[in-house]
Design a protein around this motif. Structure first.
Motif, PDB file in Angstrom:
ATOM      1  N   ARG A   1      83.579   5.225  16.668  1.00 34.88           N
ATOM      2  CA  ARG A   1      82.604   4.806  15.660  1.00 34.88           C
ATOM      3  C   ARG A   1      81.719   3.681  16.191  1.00 34.88           C
ATOM      4  N   GLN A   2      82.277   2.797  17.040  1.00 36.42           N
ATOM      5  CA  GLN A   2      81.460   1.758  17.656  1.00 36.42           C
ATOM      6  C   GLN A   2      80.346   2.363  18.507  1.00 36.42           C
ATOM      7  N   LEU A   3      80.721   3.321  19.347  1.00 40.52           N
ATOM      8  CA  LEU A   3      79.729   3.960  20.211  1.00 40.52           C
ATOM      9  C   LEU A   3      78.695   4.728  19.395  1.00 40.52           C
ATOM     10  N   ALA A   4      79.154   5.397  18.342  1.00 41.59           N
ATOM     11  CA  ALA A   4      78.226   6.141  17.491  1.00 41.59           C
ATOM     12  C   ALA A   4      77.245   5.191  16.795  1.00 41.59           C
ATOM     13  N   SER A   5      77.730   4.041  16.359  1.00 44.43           N
ATOM     14  CA  SER A   5      76.863   3.062  15.693  1.00 44.43           C
ATOM     15  C   SER A   5      75.820   2.513  16.657  1.00 44.43           C
ATOM     16  N   LEU A   6      76.236   2.297  17.895  1.00 44.76           N
ATOM     17  CA  LEU A   6      75.308   1.797  18.907  1.00 44.76           C
ATOM     18  C   LEU A   6      74.213   2.823  19.178  1.00 44.76           C
ATOM     19  N   ALA A   7      74.592   4.091  19.228  1.00 41.62           N
ATOM     20  CA  ALA A   7      73.605   5.144  19.452  1.00 41.62           C
ATOM     21  C   ALA A   7      72.655   5.259  18.262  1.00 41.62           C
ATOM     22  N   LYS A   8      73.189   5.193  17.048  1.00 38.62           N
ATOM     23  CA  LYS A   8      72.352   5.302  15.847  1.00 38.62           C
ATOM     24  C   LYS A   8      71.372   4.144  15.735  1.00 38.62           C
ATOM     25  N   SER A   9      71.779   2.986  16.254  1.00 44.28           N
ATOM     26  CA  SER A   9      70.928   1.806  16.157  1.00 44.28           C
ATOM     27  C   SER A   9      69.594   2.007  16.870  1.00 44.28           C
ATOM     28  N   CYS A  10      69.569   2.873  17.878  1.00 48.89           N
ATOM     29  CA  CYS A  10      68.322   3.134  18.611  1.00 48.89           C
ATOM     30  C   CYS A  10      67.266   3.779  17.708  1.00 48.89           C
ATOM     31  N   PHE A  11      67.703   4.407  16.596  1.00 48.76           N
ATOM     32  CA  PHE A  11      66.775   5.130  15.725  1.00 48.76           C
ATOM     33  C   PHE A  11      66.790   4.560  14.297  1.00 48.76           C
ATOM     34  N   SER A  12      67.393   3.392  14.114  1.00 46.37           N
ATOM     35  CA  SER A  12      67.550   2.818  12.784  1.00 46.37           C
ATOM     36  C   SER A  12      66.984   1.405  12.746  1.00 46.37           C
ATOM     37  N   GLU A  13      66.572   0.979  11.569  1.00 45.08           N
ATOM     38  CA  GLU A  13      66.144  -0.411  11.405  1.00 45.08           C
ATOM     39  C   GLU A  13      67.344  -1.357  11.352  1.00 45.08           C
ATOM     40  N   LEU A  14      68.543  -0.803  11.182  1.00 46.09           N
ATOM     41  CA  LEU A  14      69.745  -1.624  11.131  1.00 46.09           C
ATOM     42  C   LEU A  14      70.348  -1.795  12.517  1.00 46.09           C
ATOM     43  N   PRO A  15      70.936  -2.966  12.822  1.00 48.33           N
ATOM     44  CA  PRO A  15      71.644  -3.142  14.091  1.00 48.33           C
ATOM     45  C   PRO A  15      72.979  -2.409  14.074  1.00 48.33           C
ATOM     46  N   ALA A  16      73.571  -2.265  15.250  1.00 48.89           N
ATOM     47  CA  ALA A  16      74.794  -1.470  15.385  1.00 48.89           C
ATOM     48  C   ALA A  16      75.937  -2.044  14.552  1.00 48.89           C
ATOM     49  N   LYS A  17      76.074  -3.364  14.518  1.00 46.22           N
ATOM     50  CA  LYS A  17      77.181  -3.968  13.763  1.00 46.22           C
ATOM     51  C   LYS A  17      77.093  -3.606  12.287  1.00 46.22           C
ATOM     52  N   ALA A  18      75.897  -3.611  11.731  1.00 44.46           N
ATOM     53  CA  ALA A  18      75.726  -3.255  10.325  1.00 44.46           C
ATOM     54  C   ALA A  18      75.995  -1.778  10.094  1.00 44.46           C
ATOM     55  N   LEU A  19      75.541  -0.931  11.004  1.00 43.51           N
ATOM     56  CA  LEU A  19      75.795   0.506  10.866  1.00 43.51           C
ATOM     57  C   LEU A  19      77.285   0.805  10.930  1.00 43.51           C
ATOM     58  N   PHE A  20      78.009   0.074  11.773  1.00 39.18           N
ATOM     59  CA  PHE A  20      79.452   0.267  11.885  1.00 39.18           C
ATOM     60  C   PHE A  20      80.149  -0.083  10.568  1.00 39.18           C
ATOM     61  N   ALA A  21      79.681  -1.162   9.919  1.00 36.15           N
ATOM     62  CA  ALA A  21      80.314  -1.612   8.679  1.00 36.15           C
ATOM     63  C   ALA A  21      79.885  -0.785   7.471  1.00 36.15           C
ATOM     64  N   ARG A  22      78.768  -0.074   7.591  1.00 38.50           N
ATOM     65  CA  ARG A  22      78.188   0.632   6.440  1.00 38.50           C
ATOM     66  C   ARG A  22      78.826   2.014   6.304  1.00 38.50           C
ATOM     67  N   GLN A  23      79.986   2.038   5.689  1.00 37.01           N
ATOM     68  CA  GLN A  23      80.692   3.282   5.431  1.00 37.01           C
ATOM     69  C   GLN A  23      80.217   3.851   4.093  1.00 37.01           C
ATOM     70  N   GLY A  24      79.950   5.152   4.084  1.00 35.97           N
ATOM     71  CA  GLY A  24      79.388   5.781   2.893  1.00 35.97           C
ATOM     72  C   GLY A  24      80.215   5.573   1.641  1.00 35.97           C
ATOM     73  N   GLU A  25      81.540   5.774   1.757  1.00 38.52           N
ATOM     74  CA  GLU A  25      82.386   5.631   0.566  1.00 38.52           C
ATOM     75  C   GLU A  25      82.392   4.184   0.072  1.00 38.52           C
ATOM     76  N   PHE A  26      82.330   3.221   0.992  1.00 33.39           N
ATOM     77  CA  PHE A  26      82.318   1.806   0.626  1.00 33.39           C
ATOM     78  C   PHE A  26      81.021   1.462  -0.101  1.00 33.39           C
ATOM     79  N   GLU A  27      79.918   1.939   0.445  1.00 32.37           N
ATOM     80  CA  GLU A  27      78.607   1.704  -0.160  1.00 32.37           C
ATOM     81  C   GLU A  27      78.567   2.261  -1.591  1.00 32.37           C
ATOM     82  N   GLN A  28      79.102   3.466  -1.769  1.00 32.90           N
ATOM     83  CA  GLN A  28      79.088   4.102  -3.084  1.00 32.90           C
ATOM     84  C   GLN A  28      79.951   3.340  -4.078  1.00 32.90           C
TER      85      GLN A  28
END
Length: 392
Positions: free
Chosen positions: A53-80
């Protein structure tokens, strides 16, 4: 009495590290005057598939306005669940427990006063972790994005609770008019009475969460630069999560996770805090001083703490200074001292309840003021003064 919601990545009842310890103390202080509900993810960190999940968040950060650390913490079920809880119950304010969770601002009601609990300046941790290696150059854009994300988050919340005076000063410099409050690690239980047994050896202790990379680096400095050059009779007792997995040498005893702090205090004459990397505040140093255990520390271990001098505390920087001190009679003298009341009582919860209450009331009184709750969690770095981007 206000009703407060705390959105937290860590469960303070079970988390074994510094974040859990700090959250427990802060919640205890808030509950002196308010009702506090906590909500966390179904799978708190590290959770399943942590590295993936760390590596996936780092990859997603290249295409997101959010940094990797935030993407890692942003779990869908938690957000909901934050969204549902915040809208289904009437809360007077929400506290976001970590800068990694600033995305929660976009799911909380727009008129709800929010407070950020800033455990660390995450972009500074990234700089330390990457150092001057080629990785720092590769992730330069990620560091800048994390920094802008944090500054923007400070701008959007009604106030920020800082663990560190150093980091509060930084935040107030970056965001003029920021409402910040310094609240150190707090402890509610009475200081533990120590029952030290006589020993011909000087017994040194190191208590840390070795699952966290700065603590592993700090231990290697102690193991390689200091202990081989101490020629007096010593024992080094190491406690904490994954302490049974770290490299050791002669005269070192690794105990693993300690469920009872009294076991730790009774085994040592001096607690060591050889901290050279890391941000925020050293929770274990605060805990040791509060419980009346003498401490040998680096200046970095004291960063952000209000009171930094007194009996029962010795501060030395270089490996040479540590070696010289531990080989001298001064180490034996430190072992007989008890930290001064000024040092120890600064972490007592009753010392901070009143100012915390004043802070919360100011947040609530400002409820009807016009505030910026725009949807974007980021500052436009292209229009941000250079001091916001380049200086750590």
């Amino acid at each position: 009495m206000a009703k407060l919601l705390i959105a937290s990545l860590v469960d303070p009842a079970t988390h074994p590290g510094g974040a859990g310890t700090y959250t427990r103390g802060l919640v205890a202080a808030l509950r002196r005057n308010h009702t506090v509900d906590l909500i966390g993810p179904l799978h708190p960190p590290p959770g399943p598939w942590y590295r993936s999940r760390q590596l996936a968040s780092l990859a997603k950060s290249c295409f997101s306005e959010l940094p990797a650390k935030a993407l890692f913490a942003r779990q869908g079920e938690f957000e909901q669940r934050i969204l549902e809880r915040a809208h289904a119950h009437h809360y007077d304010a929400a506290l976001i427990n970590s800068s990694d969770m600033l995305w929660a601002l976009d799911v909380l009601p727009s008129d709800m006063p929010t407070v950020l609990i800033a455990h660390n300046l995450e972009h500074q941790l990234l700089v330390q972790q990457l150092g001057s290696s080629f990785l720092h150059r590769i992730f330069k854009a990620e560091i800048a994005k994390q920094r802008c994300y944090e500054i923007a988050g400070f701008s959007r919340v009604r106030g920020v609770i800082f663990l560190s005076t150093t980091e509060m000063a930084w935040g107030c410099t970056q965001i003029p008019g920021l409402r910040g409050l310094y609240v150190p690690p707090l402890f509610t239980e009475p200081p533990i009475a120590r029952t030290r047994q006589p020993s011909a050896r000087l017994r040194l202790g190191f208590l840390a969460d070795f699952a966290w990379w700065p603590n592993r680096q700090n231990w290697m400095w102690l193991l390689n630069e200091i202990l081989p050059n101490v020629h007096r009779s010593i024992e080094v007792h190491v406690f904490g999560r994954q302490s049974d997995k770290i490299p050791t040498r002669d005269r070192v005893v690794a105990h693993g996770f300690a469920r009872e702090l009294q076991v730790v205090w009774n085994r040592v004459d001096i607690m060591m805090c050889p901290i050279r990397t890391g941000a925020g505040v050293n929770i274990k140093l605060a805990e040791s001083l509060y419980h009346g255990v003498p401490v040998l520390a680096t200046p970095h271990a004291l960063r952000g703490i209000e009171y930094q001098s007194g009996a029962g505390l010795k501060i030395l920087d270089s490996a040479e200074e540590w070696v010289s001190f531990l080989n001298s009679s001064q180490a034996g003298l430190l072992a007989t001292q008890v930290p001064s009341e000024k040092l120890s009582r600064q972490f007592a919860v009753d010392r901070h309840v009143e100012k915390l209450e004043t802070f919360i009331l100011e947040i609530l009184r400002g409820r009807d003021q016009e505030i910026d709750t725009g949807p974007s969690p980021l500052i436009d770095c292209s229009s941000t003064p250079s001091r916001f981007i380049h200086s750590p």
